[in-house]
Design a protein around this motif. Structure first.
Motif, PDB file in Angstrom:
ATOM      1  N   MET A   1       0.973  -0.982  -0.138  1.00  0.00           N
ATOM      2  CA  MET A   1       0.343   0.367   0.151  1.00  0.00           C
ATOM      3  C   MET A   1       0.477   1.237   0.283  1.00  0.00           C
ATOM      4  N   LYS A   2       1.884   1.402   0.955  1.00  0.00           N
ATOM      5  CA  LYS A   2       2.610   2.369   0.314  1.00  0.00           C
ATOM      6  C   LYS A   2       3.039   3.018  -0.502  1.00  0.00           C
ATOM      7  N   LYS A   3       3.530   1.894  -1.647  1.00  0.00           N
ATOM      8  CA  LYS A   3       4.335   2.055  -2.515  1.00  0.00           C
ATOM      9  C   LYS A   3       3.289   2.580  -3.505  1.00  0.00           C
ATOM     10  N   LEU A   4       2.166   2.135  -3.479  1.00  0.00           N
ATOM     11  CA  LEU A   4       0.856   2.567  -4.330  1.00  0.00           C
ATOM     12  C   LEU A   4       0.629   3.633  -3.706  1.00  0.00           C
ATOM     13  N   LEU A   5       0.793   4.044  -2.879  1.00  0.00           N
ATOM     14  CA  LEU A   5       0.466   6.030  -2.593  1.00  0.00           C
ATOM     15  C   LEU A   5       1.752   7.029  -2.980  1.00  0.00           C
ATOM     16  N   ALA A   7       3.463   6.168  -6.009  1.00  0.00           N
ATOM     17  CA  ALA A   7       2.885   6.170  -7.362  1.00  0.00           C
ATOM     18  C   ALA A   7       1.940   6.672  -7.564  1.00  0.00           C
ATOM     19  N   SER A   8       0.633   6.910  -6.483  1.00  0.00           N
ATOM     20  CA  SER A   8      -0.341   7.386  -7.067  1.00  0.00           C
ATOM     21  C   SER A   8      -0.647   8.489  -6.581  1.00  0.00           C
ATOM     22  N   PRO A   9      -1.391   9.827  -6.697  1.00  0.00           N
ATOM     23  CA  PRO A   9      -1.330  11.164  -5.912  1.00  0.00           C
ATOM     24  C   PRO A   9      -2.560  10.474  -5.470  1.00  0.00           C
ATOM     25  N   LEU A  10      -3.474   9.686  -6.822  1.00  0.00           N
ATOM     26  CA  LEU A  10      -5.298  10.165  -6.092  1.00  0.00           C
ATOM     27  C   LEU A  10      -5.615   9.018  -5.053  1.00  0.00           C
ATOM     28  N   HIS A  11      -4.768   8.025  -5.100  1.00  0.00           N
ATOM     29  CA  HIS A  11      -4.739   6.796  -3.663  1.00  0.00           C
ATOM     30  C   HIS A  11      -4.262   7.722  -2.793  1.00  0.00           C
ATOM     31  N   ARG A  12      -3.488   8.711  -2.610  1.00  0.00           N
ATOM     32  CA  ARG A  12      -2.779   8.956  -1.833  1.00  0.00           C
ATOM     33  C   ARG A  12      -3.973   9.887  -1.152  1.00  0.00           C
ATOM     34  N   GLU A  13      -4.596  10.888  -1.554  1.00  0.00           N
ATOM     35  CA  GLU A  13      -5.475  11.458  -1.210  1.00  0.00           C
ATOM     36  C   GLU A  13      -6.739  11.207  -0.918  1.00  0.00           C
ATOM     37  N   GLN A  14      -7.344   9.715  -1.614  1.00  0.00           N
ATOM     38  CA  GLN A  14      -8.240   9.576  -0.390  1.00  0.00           C
ATOM     39  C   GLN A  14      -7.759   8.851   0.461  1.00  0.00           C
ATOM     40  N   HIS A  15      -6.606   8.095   0.556  1.00  0.00           N
ATOM     41  CA  HIS A  15      -5.926   7.135   1.883  1.00  0.00           C
ATOM     42  C   HIS A  15      -5.937   9.021   2.969  1.00  0.00           C
ATOM     43  N   ASP A  16      -5.593  10.126   3.015  1.00  0.00           N
ATOM     44  CA  ASP A  16      -5.457  10.833   3.954  1.00  0.00           C
ATOM     45  C   ASP A  16      -6.924  11.668   3.880  1.00  0.00           C
ATOM     46  N   LEU A  33      -9.390  -0.606   4.994  1.00  0.00           N
ATOM     47  CA  LEU A  33      -8.536   1.124   4.627  1.00  0.00           C
ATOM     48  C   LEU A  33      -8.125   0.825   3.374  1.00  0.00           C
ATOM     49  N   ALA A  34      -7.243  -0.358   3.009  1.00  0.00           N
ATOM     50  CA  ALA A  34      -6.016  -0.531   1.483  1.00  0.00           C
ATOM     51  C   ALA A  34      -7.478  -1.063   0.474  1.00  0.00           C
ATOM     52  N   ALA A  35      -8.694  -1.773   1.135  1.00  0.00           N
ATOM     53  CA  ALA A  35      -9.537  -2.026   0.177  1.00  0.00           C
ATOM     54  C   ALA A  35     -10.962  -1.354  -0.500  1.00  0.00           C
ATOM     55  N   GLY A  36     -10.500   0.136   0.432  1.00  0.00           N
ATOM     56  CA  GLY A  36     -11.469   1.246   0.295  1.00  0.00           C
ATOM     57  C   GLY A  36     -11.611   2.316  -0.817  1.00  0.00           C
ATOM     58  N   ILE A  58      -6.315 -10.308   3.488  1.00  0.00           N
ATOM     59  CA  ILE A  58      -5.017 -10.159   3.386  1.00  0.00           C
ATOM     60  C   ILE A  58      -4.602 -10.172   2.031  1.00  0.00           C
ATOM     61  N   GLU A  59      -4.410 -11.230   1.795  1.00  0.00           N
ATOM     62  CA  GLU A  59      -4.139 -11.636   0.821  1.00  0.00           C
ATOM     63  C   GLU A  59      -4.458 -11.643  -0.479  1.00  0.00           C
ATOM     64  N   LYS A  60      -6.140 -10.981  -0.316  1.00  0.00           N
ATOM     65  CA  LYS A  60      -7.133 -10.520  -1.357  1.00  0.00           C
ATOM     66  C   LYS A  60      -6.884  -9.007  -1.391  1.00  0.00           C
ATOM     67  N   VAL A  61      -6.631  -8.819  -0.123  1.00  0.00           N
ATOM     68  CA  VAL A  61      -6.564  -7.102  -0.462  1.00  0.00           C
ATOM     69  C   VAL A  61      -4.687  -6.798  -0.998  1.00  0.00           C
ATOM     70  N   ARG A  62      -4.263  -7.701  -0.628  1.00  0.00           N
ATOM     71  CA  ARG A  62      -2.795  -7.462  -1.408  1.00  0.00           C
ATOM     72  C   ARG A  62      -2.994  -7.547  -3.127  1.00  0.00           C
ATOM     73  N   SER A  63      -3.402  -8.377  -3.790  1.00  0.00           N
ATOM     74  CA  SER A  63      -3.833  -8.626  -5.208  1.00  0.00           C
ATOM     75  C   SER A  63      -4.495  -7.080  -6.055  1.00  0.00           C
ATOM     76  N   ILE A  64      -4.892  -7.153  -4.821  1.00  0.00           N
ATOM     77  CA  ILE A  64      -5.963  -5.535  -5.658  1.00  0.00           C
ATOM     78  C   ILE A  64      -4.867  -4.964  -5.870  1.00  0.00           C
ATOM     79  N   LEU A  65      -4.095  -4.458  -4.731  1.00  0.00           N
ATOM     80  CA  LEU A  65      -3.861  -3.082  -4.861  1.00  0.00           C
ATOM     81  C   LEU A  65      -2.463  -4.243  -5.595  1.00  0.00           C
ATOM     82  N   GLU A  66      -2.014  -4.569  -6.070  1.00  0.00           N
ATOM     83  CA  GLU A  66      -1.227  -5.218  -6.702  1.00  0.00           C
ATOM     84  C   GLU A  66      -1.233  -4.767  -8.273  1.00  0.00           C
TER      85      GLU A  66
END
Length: 543
Positions: A1-5, A7-16, A33-36, A58-66
């Protein structure tokens, strides 16, 4: 999730925005949170939400985040490449603009748009540009100045202006409708392309045909149109279609071709109908003389003498009257263009040829000149037999006869041999019995005056011209032209006749007193001296 945040400003804005609502120490809430904030499909997110086992969730969320991470990396790469390209182009543009400004300051190069604008304005400065075209050029120049030289629209505008300014606005040349000449030029310059060449030649022929038809249809044709259709001595292109029409009926019917010639010569002489063109005054311009040639005259004679009977009976009188009008106009000899008349022996030196060429020219035209008299006499005999009431035919025939007799001694001799005076008197007698016409009577008497020149007076007297003149003086004493022409004829034959009765002298005296001006005008036709008695009747000339 840290790598995604990262690389993607949009995901980082939603996370914050939502991170404060989750316990980041709890792995299940972190997974939720990561799935949302992910962009996974609805079914995969629903599976994550329903999953009770924390490890599986957690495994399912990890595949979505990848999957989201790979998409974000791709978008980041594309964006960086686009920004790099734009930055490079912008840098190049700035450098070129800087270089142009430096060159301009040093005087090495001028502004390209201003240079082009000046060139285009200089190109049209001496041309007569139509108002609507000038508006288009001004609009395109303004558009050119507003565009950048590097844009594609700039080159389109520049090409259009180059085309507009290179055209020869206001410059006109004499149109050459010689189809044979056009065919020769096309064959010399272009190999093959027979269909294209034929289409070009058809266009030239049809454009000329349209103007000829327009000339016939006008009640009062414009002089400019007549001048375009009468051609100068350098290339009588209009002659070929007219001669072809008279001989074969194409591209114009024969009657239309005859009317075209009448309209052209008549319009150039000031009278579109051709009926009021004087024998002693007409257009002596090169345009008119170009049509007064032996080829066209021969074509008209062939039509009237050889082919008239082949037309429908209702068309024959129209063909005859128009053909006689054409002959009359073709034989008019203006004083300022006498040298251009092909049928006059004086023009080639009858009394002493200057060269063998002129002698051959005189001999070559001799047959056609003799045939003119034969055709006119035969047509007058036809008019007496078939059209005794057609006065306009007689007027045209009499006028053509006058031109021949007054201007060509050789033609006068030949007309005397053909007994042309007898034909004129016979036509006048037929007109008296049919329907009186002052114009026909006046021109017939003038024709007899012209035929009485020189040693040919005896022929005129043998035709009983004295009696016809006296009869017309009695019948038409109120018509000035008839009375004046009759007086001149009697004044010429009186001395040879010897015995004129008292009634004739009384009529002559009244004519001289009543119409002295008209009598004086007709005296110019006399080629013999007047008798002393008739000269005494004329009013004395003021000193």
């Amino acid at each position: 999730m840290k790598k995604l945040l990262t690389a993607s400003p949009l995901h980082r804005e939603q996370h914050d925005q939502v991170v404060q609502h989750f316990d980041m120490e709890d792995p299940v809430q972190v997974a939720d949170l990561a799935a949302g904030i992910s962009s996974g499909d609805r079914k995969a997110l629903q599976d994550v939400l329903e999953e009770k086992d924390a490890k599986i969730k957690i495994e399912k969320v990890r595949s979505i985040l990848e999957a989201d991470l790979s998409t974000a990396k791709l978008q980041s790469e594309v964006k960086s490449k686009v920004e790099e390209k734009v930055a490079k182009e912008q840098k190049t543009k700035i450098l070129w603009e800087q270089m142009r400004q430096i060159q301009k300051e040093l005087g090495i190069e001028k502004d390209e748009k201003q240079t082009l604008t000046n060139q285009f304005r200089d190109a049209i400065q001496s041309k007569e540009i139509p108002e609507d075209v000038q508006k288009v050029i001004d609009a395109e120049l303004a558009k050119l100045n507003s565009l950048e030289p590097s844009s594609s629209e700039f080159n389109v505008c520049r090409t259009y202006l180059e085309w507009l300014t290179c055209l020869p606005w206001g410059a006109f040349t004499t149109e050459n409708r010689d189809i044979k000449h056009a065919e020769t030029v096309l064959d010399e310059d272009h190999y093959g392309l027979e269909d294209v060449k034929e289409r070009i030649l058809e266009h030239i022929a049809v454009s000329f045909l349209k103007e000829l038809k327009a000339l016939v249809s006008f009640e009062e044709p414009e002089a400019d149109l007549a001048q375009r259709l009468a051609f100068d001595e350098h290339g009588r292109a209009g002659l070929a279609p007219l001669v072809a029409s008279l001989r074969a009926g194409e591209p114009l019917p024969e009657l239309s071709a005859l009317r075209c010639i009448v309209r052209i010569l008549g319009t150039l002489a000031g009278d579109p109908t051709g009926d009021a063109v004087l024998q002693t005054h007409s257009s002596g311009s090169e345009l008119a003389q170009a049509l007064r040639c032996e080829v066209l005259t021969s074509a008209v004679m062939d039509l009237l003498q050889l082919r008239l009977h082949s037309f429908p009976k209702e068309e024959q009188p129209w063909m005859l009257v128009e053909g006689l009008r054409v002959l009359r106009l073709l034989l008019v000899v203006p004083g300022d263009a006498k040298e251009a008349a092909w049928w006059l022996e004086d023009s080639c030196g009858l009394f002493g040829w200057s060269s063998i060429a002129t002698a051959k020219r005189y001999t070559a035209y001799g047959n056609t000149r003799r045939r003119l008299g034969q055709v006119l006499v035969s047509l007058m005999e036809l008019m007496k037999a078939s059209y005794p009431r057609k006065a306009d035919m007689k007027v045209a025939a009499f006028c053509a006869l006058q031109s021949l007799a007054l201007n060509s001694p050789e033609s006068l001799r030949h007309l005397a041999q053909l007994h042309a005076a007898n034909a004129v008197v016979a036509l006048l007698q037929a007109q008296i019995q049919a329907l009186p016409s002052a114009a026909a009577f006046a021109e017939g008497l003038r024709a007899l005056v012209a035929l009485s020149a020189g040693l040919h007076l005896r022929r005129v007297m043998e035709a009983d011209a004295v009696n016809i003149a006296v009869e017309l003086l009695k019948r038409m004493e109120a018509h000035r032209e008839v009375v004046a022409a009759g007086f001149v004829l009697l004044a010429i034959v009186a001395e040879e006749h010897g015995n004129l009765d008292d009634e004739t002298w009384r009529l002559a005296e009244e004519a001289a007193k009543t119409w002295p001006k008209e009598v004086k005008q007709d005296l110019c036709l006399a080629r013999r001296p007047l008798s002393a008695g008739f000269r005494a009747l004329l009013p004395a000339e003021p000193k």
